[in-house]
Design a protein around this motif. Sequence first.
Motif, PDB file in Angstrom:
ATOM      1  N   GLY A  89      36.863  25.034  35.106  1.00  0.00           N
ATOM      2  CA  GLY A  89      37.295  25.770  33.918  1.00  0.00           C
ATOM      3  C   GLY A  89      36.097  26.034  33.024  1.00  0.00           C
ATOM      4  N   TYR A  90      36.361  26.324  31.760  1.00  0.00           N
ATOM      5  CA  TYR A  90      35.279  26.629  30.819  1.00  0.00           C
ATOM      6  C   TYR A  90      34.252  25.499  30.770  1.00  0.00           C
ATOM      7  CZ  TYR A  90      38.282  30.384  29.005  1.00  0.00           C
ATOM      8  OH  TYR A  90      39.045  31.505  28.886  1.00  0.00           O
ATOM      9  N   ALA A  91      34.728  24.281  30.568  1.00  0.00           N
ATOM     10  CA  ALA A  91      33.818  23.152  30.409  1.00  0.00           C
ATOM     11  C   ALA A  91      33.089  22.828  31.712  1.00  0.00           C
ATOM     12  CB  ALA A  91      34.588  21.928  29.915  1.00  0.00           C
ATOM     13  N   GLY A  92      33.809  22.795  32.822  1.00  0.00           N
ATOM     14  CA  GLY A  92      33.207  22.428  34.091  1.00  0.00           C
ATOM     15  C   GLY A  92      32.132  23.395  34.543  1.00  0.00           C
ATOM     16  N   VAL A  93      32.395  24.695  34.438  1.00  0.00           N
ATOM     17  CA  VAL A  93      31.415  25.706  34.859  1.00  0.00           C
ATOM     18  C   VAL A  93      30.164  25.638  33.996  1.00  0.00           C
ATOM     19  CG1 VAL A  93      30.964  28.189  34.839  1.00  0.00           C
ATOM     20  CG2 VAL A  93      32.997  27.303  35.978  1.00  0.00           C
ATOM     21  N   LEU A  94      30.348  25.555  32.671  1.00  0.00           N
ATOM     22  CA  LEU A  94      29.184  25.524  31.787  1.00  0.00           C
ATOM     23  C   LEU A  94      28.362  24.249  31.979  1.00  0.00           C
ATOM     24  CD1 LEU A  94      30.548  27.039  28.461  1.00  0.00           C
ATOM     25  CD2 LEU A  94      28.932  28.058  30.050  1.00  0.00           C
ATOM     26  N   ALA A  95      29.029  23.118  32.110  1.00  0.00           N
ATOM     27  CA  ALA A  95      28.309  21.859  32.316  1.00  0.00           C
ATOM     28  C   ALA A  95      27.493  21.913  33.600  1.00  0.00           C
ATOM     29  CB  ALA A  95      29.293  20.687  32.363  1.00  0.00           C
ATOM     30  N   THR A  96      28.080  22.463  34.650  1.00  0.00           N
ATOM     31  CA  THR A  96      27.383  22.554  35.933  1.00  0.00           C
ATOM     32  C   THR A  96      26.168  23.474  35.840  1.00  0.00           C
ATOM     33  OG1 THR A  96      29.472  22.174  37.098  1.00  0.00           O
ATOM     34  CG2 THR A  96      27.668  23.102  38.380  1.00  0.00           C
ATOM     35  N   LYS A  97      26.345  24.634  35.203  1.00  0.00           N
ATOM     36  CA  LYS A  97      25.229  25.573  35.077  1.00  0.00           C
ATOM     37  C   LYS A  97      24.096  24.973  34.244  1.00  0.00           C
ATOM     38  CE  LYS A  97      25.184  29.831  35.162  1.00  0.00           C
ATOM     39  NZ  LYS A  97      25.184  31.276  34.865  1.00  0.00           N
ATOM     40  N   LYS A  98      24.455  24.322  33.153  1.00  0.00           N
ATOM     41  CA  LYS A  98      23.427  23.744  32.280  1.00  0.00           C
ATOM     42  C   LYS A  98      22.695  22.595  32.977  1.00  0.00           C
ATOM     43  CE  LYS A  98      25.860  25.044  28.028  1.00  0.00           C
ATOM     44  NZ  LYS A  98      24.814  25.959  27.488  1.00  0.00           N
ATOM     45  N   LEU A  99      23.430  21.783  33.715  1.00  0.00           N
ATOM     46  CA  LEU A  99      22.797  20.693  34.460  1.00  0.00           C
ATOM     47  C   LEU A  99      21.826  21.230  35.512  1.00  0.00           C
ATOM     48  CD1 LEU A  99      25.637  18.081  35.030  1.00  0.00           C
ATOM     49  CD2 LEU A  99      23.322  17.565  34.222  1.00  0.00           C
ATOM     50  N   GLU A 100      22.264  22.226  36.260  1.00  0.00           N
ATOM     51  CA  GLU A 100      21.413  22.795  37.302  1.00  0.00           C
ATOM     52  C   GLU A 100      20.141  23.383  36.701  1.00  0.00           C
ATOM     53  OE1 GLU A 100      19.707  25.598  40.154  1.00  0.00           O
ATOM     54  OE2 GLU A 100      20.475  26.038  38.138  1.00  0.00           O
ATOM     55  N   LYS A 101      20.280  24.040  35.577  1.00  0.00           N
ATOM     56  CA  LYS A 101      19.112  24.645  34.915  1.00  0.00           C
ATOM     57  C   LYS A 101      18.131  23.573  34.437  1.00  0.00           C
ATOM     58  CE  LYS A 101      17.874  27.941  31.284  1.00  0.00           C
ATOM     59  NZ  LYS A 101      18.407  28.841  30.215  1.00  0.00           N
ATOM     60  N   LYS A 102      18.669  22.517  33.849  1.00  0.00           N
ATOM     61  CA  LYS A 102      17.800  21.431  33.365  1.00  0.00           C
ATOM     62  C   LYS A 102      17.097  20.726  34.519  1.00  0.00           C
ATOM     63  CE  LYS A 102      20.502  20.452  29.150  1.00  0.00           C
ATOM     64  NZ  LYS A 102      19.408  20.623  28.164  1.00  0.00           N
ATOM     65  N   LEU A 103      17.814  20.476  35.596  1.00  0.00           N
ATOM     66  CA  LEU A 103      17.214  19.823  36.757  1.00  0.00           C
ATOM     67  C   LEU A 103      16.162  20.715  37.407  1.00  0.00           C
ATOM     68  CD1 LEU A 103      20.435  18.277  38.324  1.00  0.00           C
ATOM     69  CD2 LEU A 103      18.531  16.996  37.331  1.00  0.00           C
ATOM     70  N   ARG A 104      16.442  22.029  37.424  1.00  0.00           N
ATOM     71  CA  ARG A 104      15.468  22.957  38.007  1.00  0.00           C
ATOM     72  C   ARG A 104      14.180  22.975  37.191  1.00  0.00           C
ATOM     73  NH1 ARG A 104      16.327  28.281  36.823  1.00  0.00           N
ATOM     74  NH2 ARG A 104      18.555  27.832  36.850  1.00  0.00           N
ATOM     75  N   LYS A 105      14.310  22.968  35.876  1.00  0.00           N
ATOM     76  CA  LYS A 105      13.121  22.976  35.017  1.00  0.00           C
ATOM     77  C   LYS A 105      12.293  21.707  35.197  1.00  0.00           C
ATOM     78  CE  LYS A 105      14.477  26.112  31.300  1.00  0.00           C
ATOM     79  NZ  LYS A 105      14.696  26.261  29.841  1.00  0.00           N
ATOM     80  N   LYS A 106      12.964  20.600  35.428  1.00  0.00           N
ATOM     81  CA  LYS A 106      12.270  19.325  35.639  1.00  0.00           C
ATOM     82  C   LYS A 106      11.863  19.123  37.102  1.00  0.00           C
ATOM     83  CE  LYS A 106      12.475  17.314  31.519  1.00  0.00           C
ATOM     84  NZ  LYS A 106      11.265  16.791  30.818  1.00  0.00           N
ATOM     85  N   LYS A 107      12.185  20.115  37.950  1.00  0.00           N
ATOM     86  CA  LYS A 107      11.869  20.057  39.379  1.00  0.00           C
ATOM     87  C   LYS A 107      12.483  18.817  40.038  1.00  0.00           C
ATOM     88  CE  LYS A 107       7.632  22.734  38.820  1.00  0.00           C
ATOM     89  NZ  LYS A 107       6.169  22.819  39.045  1.00  0.00           N
ATOM     90  N   LEU A 108      13.755  18.566  39.676  1.00  0.00           N
ATOM     91  CA  LEU A 108      14.458  17.394  40.207  1.00  0.00           C
ATOM     92  C   LEU A 108      15.578  17.756  41.175  1.00  0.00           C
ATOM     93  CD1 LEU A 108      14.738  15.287  36.914  1.00  0.00           C
ATOM     94  CD2 LEU A 108      13.226  14.860  38.859  1.00  0.00           C
ATOM     95  N   LEU A 109      15.710  19.057  41.484  1.00  0.00           N
ATOM     96  CA  LEU A 109      16.813  19.450  42.350  1.00  0.00           C
ATOM     97  C   LEU A 109      16.658  18.897  43.766  1.00  0.00           C
ATOM     98  CD1 LEU A 109      17.398  23.125  41.181  1.00  0.00           C
ATOM     99  CD2 LEU A 109      18.941  21.190  40.903  1.00  0.00           C
ATOM    100  N   GLY A 110      15.435  18.555  44.147  1.00  0.00           N
ATOM    101  CA  GLY A 110      15.241  17.960  45.467  1.00  0.00           C
ATOM    102  C   GLY A 110      15.763  16.547  45.562  1.00  0.00           C
ATOM    103  N   SER A 111      15.844  15.863  44.409  1.00  0.00           N
ATOM    104  CA  SER A 111      16.310  14.475  44.407  1.00  0.00           C
ATOM    105  C   SER A 111      17.696  14.326  43.775  1.00  0.00           C
ATOM    106  CB  SER A 111      15.315  13.593  43.647  1.00  0.00           C
ATOM    107  OG  SER A 111      15.171  14.034  42.304  1.00  0.00           O
ATOM    108  N   CYS A 112      18.291  15.440  43.377  1.00  0.00           N
ATOM    109  CA  CYS A 112      19.632  15.417  42.764  1.00  0.00           C
ATOM    110  C   CYS A 112      20.531  16.429  43.465  1.00  0.00           C
ATOM    111  CB  CYS A 112      19.556  15.745  41.278  1.00  0.00           C
ATOM    112  SG  CYS A 112      18.654  14.543  40.280  1.00  0.00           S
TER     113      CYS A 112
END
Length: 664
Positions: A10-33
């Motif tokens: 829903g609204y909260a789930g989609v936004l939380a997921t997008k924001k988390l992915e963006k933050k992890l990508r900026k920190k270059k942590l998507l390989g470990s998360c």
Amino acid sequence: MTKIVVIGAGYAGVLATKKLEKKLRKKKLLGSCEITIIDKHPYHTMLTELHEVAACRVGEESIKMDLKKIFAERKVNVVLDTVTGVDFNSNTVEGKNGSYDYDYLVVAAGSKPTYFGVEGAEEYSYKLWSYDDAVKLRDRIHECFRLAADETDINKKRELLSFYVVGAGFTGVEMVGELAEYTPILCKRFGIDRGDVTIVDVDGLSRPVPILPEKLSNKVDRRLRKMGVDVVMNASVVGVGENFIKLKKGDEVSEHVAGTVIWTAGIESSEITSKIAQEVKSGGRGRIEVDEFLRSVDHENVFVIGDNMLYTAPGQERPVPQMVENAEHSAATVARNIMVDITGEGEKESYNPKFHGVMVCVGGRYGVARGGMANHQINFASFFAMFAKHFINIIYFIQVMGWTKVFSYLMHEFFTIRNNRSFLGGHFSNKTPSFMMVPLRVWLGAVWVFEGVMKIVEGWLQKPMLEGFFGGANSWFDSLLGRVSPTAVDAVSAATTEVADAVASASTEVAAAAPAGTVIFDWNLGLFEMIFVSGTDLAKSTISDFAFKIQVPFVDWIVENIVLSSDAMTMFMQGLIVILQILIGLGLMAGCFTFLSAGVSLVLQAMFVTTTGLYLNTFWMIFAGLAVMFGGGRSIGLDYYLMPWLKSKWKKVKWARKWYLYND
């Protein structure tokens, strides 16, 4: 591998997921998360727009967004499954199709209608809390009018045409408003007398949408009554049957004929959230109690957001409301706090939301709102409220699906709006058949080809001519404005359709006419100057004598220091102009890349109006470019075949999908 699982899209789930992915990508942590979002539907639904589909203002496709498109080219696992439970001991989410381990869990499973134990309510009423609900209700409304049109029994006819909306909160008012607005259209379509239709909004509340100030509630009440809705307040529903509804007002219970009952009276947490709530500390209607960081008070690695959270912000008496802005704010807070846990950097953020207001629509043309800054809000209604509603929706779409959804939203709400049901009416709706634009498009293209060919004939590919082109025009305007002597106006080549050419080619006739010219206005606005003149006496002027110019110092600097910097640069620019004019013309005539051709046409016109000016008799080219820009080549043009093929290829480009640089 750190695993993050989000339950609900829903609204909260989609936004939380997008924001988390963006933050992890900026920190270059998507390989470990690893991020996984689970929902039982493959799409995200705009729950606040369901009433528009139910009352057929927009198409059903307008309220849903494909999850795979939302998370395209992002490292998010989109899982289609129905979650059945959570094992907090083993940190596992259980679904019908499998199990999902987690290190961090985000519960954002949304809500469902609550019926408060009213007999028959769940069985016999239509709800409005999902995409399927909206489609079913729309079909039911159409079916009632279709059957009523052929019904000879007046009592049965009125039963079919009796609609009760239970609930006068946001959803109830918006649904009954849409239905009341749509009813006259249906009556006309099916030949039904509006007086045979009964629309009632009933609630135990004392006034509609009590979260609004009383003044705005009264506006809503008056608007509904004006639309033919019977607003019944201080009455509770105690029973619903196949063709009736029971109301209790005071000690009196009455039964009324009701062919369709629409239930919008309240919500409770979804089934899975309610099940989770039984295992952790929770409150009424299955909301899970959280701490200031939005973690379950029983499990530090379980976060709860949106409608599912039970949290009272500092200084407040009531828990945060179950509305979209709370979903947005809580999603951002949880994304930050999970990142702090994963990286060990920074401090967790306490949740202290500042809500910016609320608004409610009463049909597609009218609404009321209270909004502004968190500590200073004002009331507004009608046009401004509806504008705010659409603006807020667009801001949300930018976050979720960028350009493609914004364009789609504008198309559904304004450019293809049904029955003029918009606060702007149908003034921006596509009503002119596109094939009617074909002659205009072809003629505009032919003029551009002619201009390019004539420049070749005049020698634009053989010797530098731009200095005279610009200088003659400037001297002519300056002479009319009294800035230089009229005799200083240079004579240049013969005129063309652009005033840019015509002015630059002023010749002895224009120079002689200059002293008799008329300055209609000369407005210096600092960053630019607007000049409107006639080349002769005002009383003798024709449309071809009037010239308009926007003098922009920055553009003048570019012309002087770049375009005219050398003969080589001048010849390059002359050749570019000639080639562009011919290519634009051929593209428009063939209906090939019409959007691009019309866009470049407008750019050239803007260049002419800011360098040499334009005569009014060539302004039609600007308006023609605007008219054929969108879809002008889809009728009797190559774009009819070319654009769908290019579109299918473009949507497969990774970065186009990632940044939503396409439209459906």
